[in-house]
Design a protein around this motif. Structure first.
Motif, PDB file in Angstrom:
ATOM      1  N   LEU A  79     -88.900 -86.964  19.554  1.00 35.28           N
ATOM      2  CA  LEU A  79     -87.562 -87.037  18.965  1.00 35.28           C
ATOM      3  C   LEU A  79     -86.728 -85.897  19.529  1.00 35.28           C
ATOM      4  CD1 LEU A  79     -86.811 -87.771  15.202  1.00 35.28           C
ATOM      5  CD2 LEU A  79     -85.182 -86.760  16.786  1.00 35.28           C
ATOM      6  N   ILE A  80     -85.673 -86.265  20.241  1.00 34.32           N
ATOM      7  CA  ILE A  80     -84.877 -85.302  21.008  1.00 34.32           C
ATOM      8  C   ILE A  80     -83.397 -85.513  20.719  1.00 34.32           C
ATOM      9  CG2 ILE A  80     -84.265 -84.514  23.329  1.00 34.32           C
ATOM     10  CD1 ILE A  80     -87.004 -85.804  24.223  1.00 34.32           C
ATOM     11  N   PHE A  81     -82.686 -84.427  20.451  1.00 33.14           N
ATOM     12  CA  PHE A  81     -81.222 -84.418  20.399  1.00 33.14           C
ATOM     13  C   PHE A  81     -80.720 -83.570  21.569  1.00 33.14           C
ATOM     14  CE2 PHE A  81     -79.759 -85.151  15.707  1.00 33.14           C
ATOM     15  CZ  PHE A  81     -80.409 -86.368  15.695  1.00 33.14           C
ATOM     16  N   ALA A  82     -79.676 -84.025  22.227  1.00 34.97           N
ATOM     17  CA  ALA A  82     -79.061 -83.237  23.307  1.00 34.97           C
ATOM     18  C   ALA A  82     -77.555 -83.417  23.241  1.00 34.97           C
ATOM     19  CB  ALA A  82     -79.598 -83.671  24.661  1.00 34.97           C
ATOM     20  N   HIS A  83     -76.812 -82.344  23.480  1.00 37.72           N
ATOM     21  CA  HIS A  83     -75.366 -82.334  23.280  1.00 37.72           C
ATOM     22  C   HIS A  83     -74.704 -81.459  24.330  1.00 37.72           C
ATOM     23  CE1 HIS A  83     -71.515 -81.243  21.318  1.00 37.72           C
ATOM     24  NE2 HIS A  83     -71.683 -82.306  20.543  1.00 37.72           N
ATOM     25  N   ILE A  84     -73.613 -81.940  24.902  1.00 41.18           N
ATOM     26  CA  ILE A  84     -72.776 -81.127  25.791  1.00 41.18           C
ATOM     27  C   ILE A  84     -71.393 -81.029  25.161  1.00 41.18           C
ATOM     28  CG2 ILE A  84     -74.046 -81.455  27.935  1.00 41.18           C
ATOM     29  CD1 ILE A  84     -72.197 -83.811  28.585  1.00 41.18           C
ATOM     30  N   ARG A  85     -70.842 -79.829  25.143  1.00 39.87           N
ATOM     31  CA  ARG A  85     -69.669 -79.553  24.312  1.00 39.87           C
ATOM     32  C   ARG A  85     -68.392 -79.417  25.131  1.00 39.87           C
ATOM     33  NH1 ARG A  85     -67.669 -74.358  21.388  1.00 39.87           N
ATOM     34  NH2 ARG A  85     -66.463 -75.242  19.668  1.00 39.87           N
ATOM     35  N   ALA A  86     -67.327 -80.001  24.598  1.00 32.86           N
ATOM     36  CA  ALA A  86     -65.971 -79.716  25.045  1.00 32.86           C
ATOM     37  C   ALA A  86     -65.209 -79.286  23.800  1.00 32.86           C
ATOM     38  CB  ALA A  86     -65.327 -80.946  25.683  1.00 32.86           C
ATOM     39  N   SER A  87     -64.885 -78.023  23.689  1.00 33.08           N
ATOM     40  CA  SER A  87     -64.313 -77.468  22.471  1.00 33.08           C
ATOM     41  C   SER A  87     -62.974 -78.117  22.136  1.00 33.08           C
ATOM     42  CB  SER A  87     -64.125 -75.961  22.630  1.00 33.08           C
ATOM     43  OG  SER A  87     -63.394 -75.433  21.527  1.00 33.08           O
ATOM     44  N   THR A  88     -62.754 -78.345  20.826  1.00 29.56           N
ATOM     45  CA  THR A  88     -61.458 -78.830  20.353  1.00 29.56           C
ATOM     46  C   THR A  88     -60.605 -77.694  19.806  1.00 29.56           C
ATOM     47  OG1 THR A  88     -62.465 -79.363  18.205  1.00 29.56           O
ATOM     48  CG2 THR A  88     -62.318 -81.139  19.841  1.00 29.56           C
ATOM     49  N   GLY A  89     -60.991 -76.466  20.117  1.00 28.60           N
ATOM     50  CA  GLY A  89     -60.160 -75.333  19.717  1.00 28.60           C
ATOM     51  C   GLY A  89     -60.926 -74.145  19.183  1.00 28.60           C
ATOM     52  N   THR A  90     -62.131 -74.357  18.658  1.00 29.45           N
ATOM     53  CA  THR A  90     -62.912 -73.228  18.171  1.00 29.45           C
ATOM     54  C   THR A  90     -63.593 -72.521  19.339  1.00 29.45           C
ATOM     55  OG1 THR A  90     -64.683 -74.792  17.667  1.00 29.45           O
ATOM     56  CG2 THR A  90     -63.284 -74.094  15.842  1.00 29.45           C
ATOM     57  N   ALA A  91     -64.046 -71.302  19.084  1.00 24.60           N
ATOM     58  CA  ALA A  91     -64.525 -70.423  20.150  1.00 24.60           C
ATOM     59  C   ALA A  91     -65.739 -70.989  20.873  1.00 24.60           C
ATOM     60  CB  ALA A  91     -64.887 -69.059  19.549  1.00 24.60           C
ATOM     61  N   VAL A  92     -65.834 -70.628  22.158  1.00 19.84           N
ATOM     62  CA  VAL A  92     -67.017 -70.952  22.947  1.00 19.84           C
ATOM     63  C   VAL A  92     -68.026 -69.834  22.705  1.00 19.84           C
ATOM     64  CG1 VAL A  92     -67.928 -71.358  25.266  1.00 19.84           C
ATOM     65  CG2 VAL A  92     -65.642 -72.193  24.658  1.00 19.84           C
ATOM     66  N   GLN A  93     -68.961 -70.106  21.799  1.00 22.55           N
ATOM     67  CA  GLN A  93     -69.987 -69.130  21.433  1.00 22.55           C
ATOM     68  C   GLN A  93     -71.241 -69.897  21.039  1.00 22.55           C
ATOM     69  OE1 GLN A  93     -67.538 -67.415  18.301  1.00 22.55           O
ATOM     70  NE2 GLN A  93     -68.868 -68.290  16.713  1.00 22.55           N
ATOM     71  N   GLN A  94     -72.387 -69.236  21.113  1.00 21.73           N
ATOM     72  CA  GLN A  94     -73.654 -69.928  20.923  1.00 21.73           C
ATOM     73  C   GLN A  94     -73.751 -70.576  19.552  1.00 21.73           C
ATOM     74  OE1 GLN A  94     -77.948 -68.148  20.695  1.00 21.73           O
ATOM     75  NE2 GLN A  94     -77.448 -68.362  22.869  1.00 21.73           N
ATOM     76  N   SER A  95     -73.257 -69.917  18.517  1.00 22.76           N
ATOM     77  CA  SER A  95     -73.361 -70.465  17.165  1.00 22.76           C
ATOM     78  C   SER A  95     -72.486 -71.696  16.973  1.00 22.76           C
ATOM     79  CB  SER A  95     -72.993 -69.397  16.134  1.00 22.76           C
ATOM     80  OG  SER A  95     -71.682 -68.915  16.368  1.00 22.76           O
ATOM     81  N   ASN A  96     -71.594 -71.982  17.916  1.00 22.66           N
ATOM     82  CA  ASN A  96     -70.766 -73.187  17.830  1.00 22.66           C
ATOM     83  C   ASN A  96     -71.318 -74.344  18.658  1.00 22.66           C
ATOM     84  OD1 ASN A  96     -68.940 -72.068  16.067  1.00 22.66           O
ATOM     85  ND2 ASN A  96     -67.407 -71.571  17.625  1.00 22.66           N
ATOM     86  N   CYS A  97     -72.434 -74.128  19.330  1.00 26.03           N
ATOM     87  CA  CYS A  97     -73.037 -75.192  20.132  1.00 26.03           C
ATOM     88  C   CYS A  97     -73.940 -76.065  19.261  1.00 26.03           C
ATOM     89  CB  CYS A  97     -73.852 -74.593  21.283  1.00 26.03           C
ATOM     90  SG  CYS A  97     -72.856 -73.720  22.506  1.00 26.03           S
ATOM     91  N   HIS A  98     -73.901 -77.346  19.487  1.00 24.81           N
ATOM     92  CA  HIS A  98     -74.743 -78.311  18.792  1.00 24.81           C
ATOM     93  C   HIS A  98     -76.092 -78.403  19.519  1.00 24.81           C
ATOM     94  CE1 HIS A  98     -70.841 -80.522  17.427  1.00 24.81           C
ATOM     95  NE2 HIS A  98     -70.501 -79.434  18.099  1.00 24.81           N
TER      96      HIS A  98
END
Length: 277
Positions: free
Chosen positions: A82-101
């Protein structure tokens, strides 16, 4: 916005679904065809479950997925059912590790593509609705993580679909009080390590793309030469923001305002309607 995939079935290497497909999630981080943005380079995350361990492991970073050597190394050595994987394009909040899914709480994982409209205006009221017992565990500043903790507050551990519906209802009612016409846009993946739920909904009934894979036995009959299909079990499924390849008959669009459950026994596809919190 973002791109994500969720896999459940025969244990496989992360590499098998992250890198090897023709239009893999890593390729989509640079060349998305269906997302709002072509490039999704504001961080990434991968979560997976290991045997006999309830809580999932997470690897997240703020850089782009396409150039991360640690992700490339891990992907060739970690195997999971069971694997989740996510690549992020921010909608305005900071680019920081705690904001990554993905986001994690206990045995639960959550990831999201979409946005809470005018989040900066309604964030405080939504945050105050989070149970005080859960609030200290919020690490980042995204609407996505706050949606997760609202769902936890509203009964996620006992009734996942109902809690997500109540979360959506709370976001919409709060947004409407602030004059936001279409408060919520979401495709969400959620798991407890045993079952997988995927939701597609937006206030405007124009939700971001989401697809689920055709049954493996059907695909084997259509494509007997594809080795991957011979190696995985009949109950293996993928749910993706964007198909990772062009295999005919492999992908089905998740209907608007609906959610699916991948679970032992019969899977389900059901209508989704926000509820009063």
């Amino acid at each position: 916005m973002c791109r994500w995939l969720a896999y459940v079935g025969t244990p496989i290497l992360l590499d098998t679904i992250l890198y090897k497909p023709e239009h893999s999630l890593i390729d989509q981080s640079l060349h998305s065809r269906m997302g709002v943005e072509t490039t999704n380079g504001d961080g990434f995350g991968v979560g997976w479950y290991a045997p006999d361990i309830d809580a999932p492991a997470l690897v997240r970073d703020t850089g782009p997925a396409w150039s991360n050597r640690n992700l490339r190394e891990i992907a060739g050595h970690v195997r999971s059912p069971l694997i989740f994987a996510h690549i992020r394009a921010s909608t305005g909040t900071a680019v920081q590790q705690s904001n990554c899914h993905p986001f994690r709480h206990g045995r639960w994982m959550w990831m999201h593509n979409g946005a809470v409209s005018d989040f900066h205006r309604i964030k405080r009221e939504l945050a105050l609705a989070v149970d005080p017992d859960f609030f200290p565990d919020i690490e980042g500043s995204t609407d996505s993580e706050l949606m997760f903790f609202l769902a936890l507050t509203l009964g996620l551990e006992q009734d996942p679909p109902g809690a997500v519906a109540r979360m959506a209802g709370l976001v919409e009612s709060t947004g409407h009080r602030y004059g936001v016409e279409f408060p919520l846009q979401m495709t969400v993946a959620l798991t407890d390590g045993q079952r997988l739920w995927a939701f597609r909904y937006s206030s405007q009934t124009a939700s971001r793309s989401l697809f689920y894979s055709t049954r493996v036995e059907t695909l084997r009959a259509l494509h007997p030469d594809v080795a991957f299909l011979r190696e995985v079990s009949d109950d293996t499924r993928l749910i993706v923001s964007e198909p990772p390849g062009n295999l005919p008959g492999a992908w089905n669009k998740v209907p608007e305002s609906s959610y699916g459950v991948v679970q032992p026994g019969a899977n389900e596809l059901l209508p989704f309607t926000p509820l009063a919190a």
